[in-house]
Scaffold this active site. Structure first.
Site, short mmCIF file in Angstrom:
data_model
loop_
_atom_site.label_atom_id
_atom_site.label_comp_id
_atom_site.label_asym_id
_atom_site.label_seq_id
_atom_site.Cartn_x
_atom_site.Cartn_y
_atom_site.Cartn_z
N ASP A 1 -15.02 -4.54 17.03
CA ASP A 1 -16.09 -4.08 17.93
C ASP A 1 -16.84 -2.93 17.32
OD1 ASP A 1 -17.86 -2.86 19.87
OD2 ASP A 1 -16.37 -2.87 21.47
N VAL A 2 -18.26 -3.13 16.92
CA VAL A 2 -18.92 -1.91 16.22
C VAL A 2 -19.04 -0.84 17.02
CG1 VAL A 2 -20.17 -3.86 15.18
CG2 VAL A 2 -21.07 -2.84 17.15
N LYS B 1 -32.91 0.16 22.78
CA LYS B 1 -33.53 -0.22 21.64
C LYS B 1 -34.67 0.62 21.36
CE LYS B 1 -31.69 -4.26 20.45
NZ LYS B 1 -31.06 -4.47 19.19
N ASN C 1 -27.68 -4.75 13.34
CA ASN C 1 -28.07 -5.94 14.06
C ASN C 1 -27.35 -6.09 15.61
OD1 ASN C 1 -29.14 -8.62 14.92
ND2 ASN C 1 -27.10 -9.07 14.56
N ASP D 1 -18.19 -8.47 13.15
CA ASP D 1 -18.66 -8.96 14.54
C ASP D 1 -17.27 -9.02 15.49
OD1 ASP D 1 -20.96 -10.91 15.53
OD2 ASP D 1 -19.43 -10.90 16.57
N TYR E 1 -31.27 -2.03 28.47
CA TYR E 1 -31.59 -2.81 27.15
C TYR E 1 -32.83 -2.20 26.37
CZ TYR E 1 -32.36 -6.55 23.54
OH TYR E 1 -32.58 -7.11 22.40
#
Ligand SMILES: [Zn+2]
Length: 667
Positions: free
Chosen positions: A470-471, A568, A497, A450, A564
């Site tokens: 940071d992913v 997704k 996630n 995270d 968003y």
């Protein structure tokens, strides 16, 4: 480490209980000994005190308070000691022979408190020693002295006539009987201890402090002797094996874990040892000779097995282990053998260094701690003429000891995901955090990633590690995967996630930078992560599995959430293609579509109010605007995610499962 000063007394009269608190004194001395890993490891050692107590009639009874099994000396409390009638326990040593089952029964029958723990298997030995306080450890320094070709002479040289030296005898009744004969025959006024060859040290005294300080004094003298020997004949200098870091090495670890788990019959945790002494040991040119002798003290066989595996040929190790069992099984007589799996617990590889294995993270850690001490004992004993362990048959007797086998048989069924390794992105809060907690609860080892430092505080369990970053940075993902492989051996379960929910904006007013950042975190970072994780998921024992956290916005997008919803949707298509491509590798990929989970990093009260207004609802009604009329919490989503890793979904891949309370636009 082998210095006299290292074993100075830590007895502080201000901390110790009053002199007449005999059990309290025993607890205190036991803790001081048990908190030093150079003396006591993984539940080893035991202690006792003899007192006089009034029985139910008011009559005086001589009582032996002896350490209960399952208690650690370092943290023991008065409740950890079992009160036994001294006379009948001491008298057991007069018998010619006594089976383990009968001994356990007799000890239980001698107990003054049925609620007390099962007394130590060394209770009879404690009862026969004619001293009030008795302390026993498997001190490294004493074991190193005795595990040498001239062990007996060395012990005599270091301690003179102050100790009785007992040759190796199987712990339990046989050892107690041997000591009951030998100790009174050889002890004098000068005797302060008893050395059990290849096993450990007993000291005693009329008060707790004396028994404790004699213990440290004898260990200190042994350490001094070892220090001198190492100064005269130092351990050969070698370049330590570097900690594994390359992609090829990490994949090799995952393959090793897969092979090892296959032999064990269930997924195993495999941990790399960072310890420099172990990495140096792995590089020794004479590794084959020094590592293949046996354990430092017999009880270690239960944690490390008799021999470490050299290299990566798990099949050959298992065949050799099974041959060892066959060679020795006649020693059990007519007792049934409860099989122990043939997988190694310690692996030494010239390129990967030392790795340890266990069903749980704690088991792998315990094996690592024991093996680090074993290496110190081996290297000291080598300076004294060569390391020697007890015979293969003697170690088999302990590994397949009836009392140990009974403990194995009594072990509770492990949690369903025990031995599996999971990685969860966005684990500091909301759904990610709930997933990490739920997977830990179901037995998995978990690495959480995270941006927030709170990811480090999700759990204090050794089976959890947090990685901050940071992913959207591939290096952060690489580092987290490396952590999973180095600490736990690979990757079985992946929860994709982490996500961002940008400020609501209409399509006509879209900001390009916001769009790009949303796509980057929610879709592109997931694609990069899947690519990086694939080699490890493909080597997961029992098959890898991925759960992607999508959104109800995929089947039912909302106004103002273009970036968003699009991100997704891209993520969902990515997961579907991965499911198609990875089925042949045994990897399942499924998607959950939560809706209106507000207890996450994405939502605050203001955003809820804004979104509620967009639908013409109150914030309270907005939270429950679904067919079931009930709020969807992170815990509900986490339960579904964890279930998707379980047997009920073993034949499900490419699925999209809503967890939204029922959405009338989708149904
Ligand atoms: Zn012992």
């Amino acid at each position: 480490m082998w210095e006299r000063a290292r074993f100075a007394s830590r007895w502080d009269p201000d901390e110790a209980p009053p002199h007449d608190d005999l059990l309290g004194g025993c607890v205190h001395a036991s803790r001081l000994l048990g908190q030093d890993p150079a003396l006591v490891l993984a539940g080893g050692g035991n202690s006792s005190v003899k007192t006089v107590e009034a029985d139910v009639h008011g009559d005086d009874v001589d009582v032996l308070w002896v350490k209960g099994s399952g208690w650690d000396m370092g943290s023991i409390e008065p409740a950890g000691f079992a009160p036994l009638r001294l006379a009948p326990v001491a008298r057991l040593a007069e018998l010619e022979s006594l089976s383990d089952a009968t001994m356990a029964n007799e000890l239980k029958a001698a107990s003054l408190d049925v609620a007390s723990p099962a007394p130590s298997v060394e209770s009879i030995l404690h009862a026969t020693l004619p001293h009030r306080f008795v302390m026993h450890t498997h001190a490294d320094a004493v074991v190193a002295l005795t595990n040498t070709p001239a062990g007996h002479e060395l012990v005599r040289e270091v301690y003179g006539d102050e100790v009785v030296i007992v040759p190796y005898v199987m712990p339990g009744f046989d050892l107690a009987r041997r000591c009951a004969v030998q100790f009174p025959a050889e002890a004098t006024d000068r005797t302060v201890g008893m050395v059990l060859s290849n096993h450990g040290l007993f000291t005693f005294g009329d008060d707790a402090r004396t028994a404790y300080e004699r213990h440290l004094e004898l260990v200190a003298r042994a350490a001094e002797r070892l220090g001198d020997a190492l100064a005269a004949a130092p351990t050969p200098e070698v370049e330590p094996v570097a900690p594994p870091s390359s992609h090829e090495q990490l994949v090799a670890i995952a393959e090793l874990r897969r092979d090892l788990s296959g032999v064990a019959g269930h997924p195993m945790i495999t941990s790399c040892c960072a310890d420099a002494a172990l990495r140096r040991f792995a590089a020794r040119p004479d590794l084959q000779r020094v590592s293949q002798q046996g354990t430092a003290t017999p009880d270690h066989v239960l944690r490390t097995k008799r021999l470490p595996m050299l290299g990566r040929d798990v099949g050959a190790y298992a065949a050799a282990y099974e041959a060892y069992v066959e060679r020795n099984r006649a020693r059990l007589g007519d007792r049934r053998l409860v099989p122990v799996d043939a997988a190694p617990r310690v692996v030494i590889d010239p390129e990967l260094g030392v790795l340890t294995a266990g069903r749980r993270v704690g088991d792998a850690r315990a094996a690592a701690e024991i093996y680090a001490h074993t290496v110190a004992v081996i290297e000291a004993a080598e300076a004294l003429g060569g390391y020697r362990s007890i015979s293969e048959g003697d170690l088999f007797d302990v590994e397949y000891w009836e009392l140990e086998q009974a403990k194995l048989a009594r072990q509770p069924t492990p949690a369903p995901l025990t031995g599996r390794v999971a990685l969860v992105t966005g684990a500091a809060s909301g759904i990610g955090r709930a997933c990490a907690v739920e997977l830990l609860r179901r037995g998995a080892a978990v690495v959480g990633v995270d941006l927030s430092e709170a990811v480090g505080m999700v759990s204090t369990e050794p089976a959890y590690m947090g990685a901050v970053g940071d992913v959207a940075e591939p290096d952060v993902l690489r580092a987290a995967l490396s952590e999973a492989v180095r600490s736990f051996g690979g990757l079985d379960l992946l929860v994709v996630n982490a996500g961002v929910f940008p400020e609501p904006a209409s399509v006509a007013a879209l900001d390009a930078a916001t769009w790009a950042r949303t796509m980057r975190v929610n879709a592109e970072a997931a694609a990069v992560l899947l690519g990086l994780a694939h080699p490890f998921l493909a080597r997961a024992p029992g098959g890898g599995a991925v759960v992607v956290v999508g959104s109800k916005n995929v089947p039912a997008p909302g106004k103002g959430a273009a970036a968003y919803s699009a991100s997704k949707a891209a993520l969902t298509q990515l997961a579907r293609v991965a499911a198609l491509e990875w089925g042949g590798d045994g990897i399942r990929v499924n998607v959950v579509h939560p809706d209106a989970v507000f207890d996450t990093g994405l939502w605050d009260d203001e955003l809820i109010a804004t979104r509620a207004a967009a639908y013409g609802l109150s914030p309270e009604d907005y939270r429950r605007r679904n067919v079931l009329g009930s709020e969807v919490t992170p815990e509900v989503v986490a339960t579904l995610v964890a279930d998707l890793f379980g047997p009920g979904f073993a034949r499900t891949t490419g699925a999209q499962i809503p967890v939204d309370g029922g959405n009338d636009r989708v149904i």
